[in-house]
Scaffold this active site. Structure first.
Site, short mmCIF file in Angstrom:
data_model
loop_
_atom_site.label_atom_id
_atom_site.label_comp_id
_atom_site.label_asym_id
_atom_site.label_seq_id
_atom_site.Cartn_x
_atom_site.Cartn_y
_atom_site.Cartn_z
N LYS A 22 -1.59 4.57 8.99
CA LYS A 22 -0.69 4.68 7.82
C LYS A 22 -1.51 4.97 6.55
O LYS A 22 -1.18 5.88 5.78
CB LYS A 22 0.10 3.38 7.64
CG LYS A 22 0.97 3.40 6.39
CD LYS A 22 1.30 2.04 5.84
CE LYS A 22 1.65 2.18 4.37
NZ LYS A 22 1.93 0.93 3.68
N LYS B 227 -7.81 1.92 -3.21
CA LYS B 227 -7.50 1.49 -1.83
C LYS B 227 -7.59 2.68 -0.87
O LYS B 227 -8.17 2.58 0.21
CB LYS B 227 -6.08 0.89 -1.83
CG LYS B 227 -5.49 0.62 -0.47
CD LYS B 227 -5.69 -0.78 -0.01
CE LYS B 227 -5.13 -0.96 1.39
NZ LYS B 227 -5.59 -2.15 2.06
N THR C 104 0.87 -1.18 0.00
CA THR C 104 0.00 0.00 0.00
C THR C 104 0.90 1.23 0.00
O THR C 104 1.62 1.48 0.98
CB THR C 104 -0.90 0.01 1.25
OG1 THR C 104 -1.65 -1.20 1.28
CG2 THR C 104 -1.85 1.20 1.23
P1 NAD Z 1 5.56 -6.23 7.33
O1 NAD Z 1 6.33 -5.13 7.98
O2 NAD Z 1 5.13 -7.39 8.15
O3 NAD Z 1 6.42 -6.83 6.10
C1 NAD Z 1 7.25 -6.06 5.28
C2 NAD Z 1 8.50 -6.90 5.01
O4 NAD Z 1 9.31 -6.23 4.07
C3 NAD Z 1 9.36 -7.10 6.27
O5 NAD Z 1 9.54 -8.49 6.49
C4 NAD Z 1 10.67 -6.39 5.92
O6 NAD Z 1 11.81 -7.04 6.47
C5 NAD Z 1 10.66 -6.50 4.42
N1 NAD Z 1 11.51 -5.52 3.73
C6 NAD Z 1 11.63 -4.19 3.95
N2 NAD Z 1 12.49 -3.65 3.06
C7 NAD Z 1 12.93 -4.67 2.27
C8 NAD Z 1 13.83 -4.77 1.18
N3 NAD Z 1 14.46 -3.70 0.70
N4 NAD Z 1 14.04 -5.97 0.62
C9 NAD Z 1 13.41 -7.06 1.09
N5 NAD Z 1 12.53 -7.05 2.12
C10 NAD Z 1 12.32 -5.86 2.71
O7 NAD Z 1 4.32 -5.55 6.62
P2 NAD Z 1 2.97 -6.25 6.13
O8 NAD Z 1 1.96 -6.23 7.22
O9 NAD Z 1 3.32 -7.54 5.46
O10 NAD Z 1 2.48 -5.19 5.03
C11 NAD Z 1 3.10 -5.09 3.75
C12 NAD Z 1 2.31 -4.07 2.94
O11 NAD Z 1 0.96 -4.51 2.81
C13 NAD Z 1 2.26 -2.68 3.55
O12 NAD Z 1 2.34 -1.72 2.52
C14 NAD Z 1 0.90 -2.64 4.23
O13 NAD Z 1 0.37 -1.34 4.34
C15 NAD Z 1 0.08 -3.50 3.27
N6 NAD Z 1 -1.10 -4.15 3.87
C16 NAD Z 1 -1.01 -4.78 5.08
C17 NAD Z 1 -2.13 -5.40 5.62
C18 NAD Z 1 -2.07 -6.11 6.96
O14 NAD Z 1 -3.13 -6.45 7.50
N7 NAD Z 1 -0.88 -6.37 7.51
C19 NAD Z 1 -3.35 -5.37 4.92
C20 NAD Z 1 -3.41 -4.76 3.68
C21 NAD Z 1 -2.26 -4.15 3.16
#
Ligand code: NAD
Length: 303
Positions: free
Chosen positions: A247, A172, A97
């Site tokens: 966020k 979104k 997102t």
């Molecule tokens: P998260 O923080 O659990 O996962 C993100 C991952 O990216 C982490 O494991 C981190 O180590 C990794 N990362 C960061 N920089 C990196 C890089 N350069 N190379 C490789 N890996 C890297 O976050 P999430 O909850 O999985 O959310 C991910 C996205 O999805 C966000 O944009 C969030 O807004 C969106 N989202 C989340 C949810 C939810 O319920 N968690 C729902 C809808 C959308």
């Protein structure tokens, strides 16, 4: 036909999404900065690469699921970035997102590097990611959407092609702004009802079948009781954490400012959730905002 998928970002969402792709028969190579995420991926049918670029080298499709826009752009750019590493004409799908502006910048970088791209943010949370029931909101061209369709279907149950690049992120941000405003409105209704001597069930039975009906009421009801599966029944464990809602509302506030749209309730919802996310509310479901409304009300004890 898509066979090899690189999956960058194996966090709460990315890991179960990558596992579902592997289960669907794709060869998935994953990368994350966290060794624990790589280990879990490796235990669940996802090959692990030593860098994002290494994961991208053999892939037909490169999916990113990263925290924010700056992470996506940084992962794409530079000599060691994904765009330079990928084979010509690879399909990049960003499921993170991020802002509409960042999504459009990402798309320009992708096409300038000789690749194809889609923005495909999701709703459905970690439960939907694990169950393979996410909704994808997709921005990009028809041909790219058609190529991505079977891949996205392995992770989700509903795909909506929203329009040109950035349209998925636009959908979104608008949806989540509506959701935040409606959750605050439903919560205010319940707190007012409490003070007027109404039981939660009575207000629910009326509003759920009347003009106050909405998802925040009938699926994610902010009071315990009327909807057994709502987070209010389990101490407001998420669900959809306040920190994530805050966020997304930050992105909405940015979009309001850049477009000049006069959305007083959207702006107020952003402020309300930003404050709530500064305290212990951050890790609670966003429906816990009802407790903040109660705490700030100059009223007698709830009925
Ligand atoms: P998260 O923080 O659990 O996962 C993100 C991952 O990216 C982490 O494991 C981190 O180590 C990794 N990362 C960061 N920089 C990196 C890089 N350069 N190379 C490789 N890996 C890297 O976050 P999430 O909850 O999985 O959310 C991910 C996205 O999805 C966000 O944009 C969030 O807004 C969106 N989202 C989340 C949810 C939810 O319920 N968690 C729902 C809808 C959308």
């Amino acid at each position: 036909m898509t066979e090899h998928i690189a999956f960058i970002g194996l966090g709460h969402m990315g890991l179960p999404m990558a596992i579902n792709l592997a289960r669907a028969g794709y060869t998935v190579t994953g990368f994350d900065l966290m060794p624990a995420a790589l280990a879990q991926a490796g235990d669940n049918g996802v090959s692990v690469a030593s860098s994002a670029a290494a994961a991208a080298k053999k892939a037909d499709v490169i999916i990113t699921m990263l925290p924010a826009g700056r992470h996506v752009l940084a992962a794409y750019e530079g000599e060691a970035g994904l765009l330079a590493a990928a084979r010509p004409n690879s399909l990049f799908i960003d499921c993170s997102t991020i802002s509409v502006e960042d999504a459009r910048s990402a798309h320009e970088l992708i096409t300038a590097a000789g690749h194809r791209g889609l923005d495909a943010p999701v709703s459905g949370g970690v439960v939907g990611a694990a169950a393979g029931t996410l909704t994808f909101m997709v921005g990009g061209n028809d041909a790219e959407f058609a190529t991505a369709k079977p891949v996205l279907e392995a992770m989700g149950k509903r795909l909506v092609h929203c329009g040109t690049p950035g349209a998925g992120q636009a959908a979104k941000v608008c949806n989540n702004m509506i959701l935040a405003v409606s959750m605050i409105a439903v919560s205010e209704g319940f707190v007012l009802g409490e003070q007027l001597g109404l039981s939660h069930q009575a207000l629910f039975d009326v509003a759920a079948n009347a003009t106050g009906q909405c998802w925040a009421l009938t699926t994610n009801c902010p009071v315990p009781g009327p909807v057994a599966t709502s987070p209010a029944n389990r101490g407001y464990q998420p669900g959809f954490a306040t920190a994530l809602m805050a966020k997304d509302l930050g992105l909405a506030a940015h979009a309001l400012e850049s477009t000049g749209v006069h959305a007083r309730l959207g702006a107020m919802a952003e402020e309300i959730y930003r404050h709530f996310a500064e305290g212990e509310g951050a890790q609670q479901d966003f429906s816990a905002i009802i407790n903040d409304i109660r705490a700030n009300s100059k009223t007698k004890e709830a009925v």
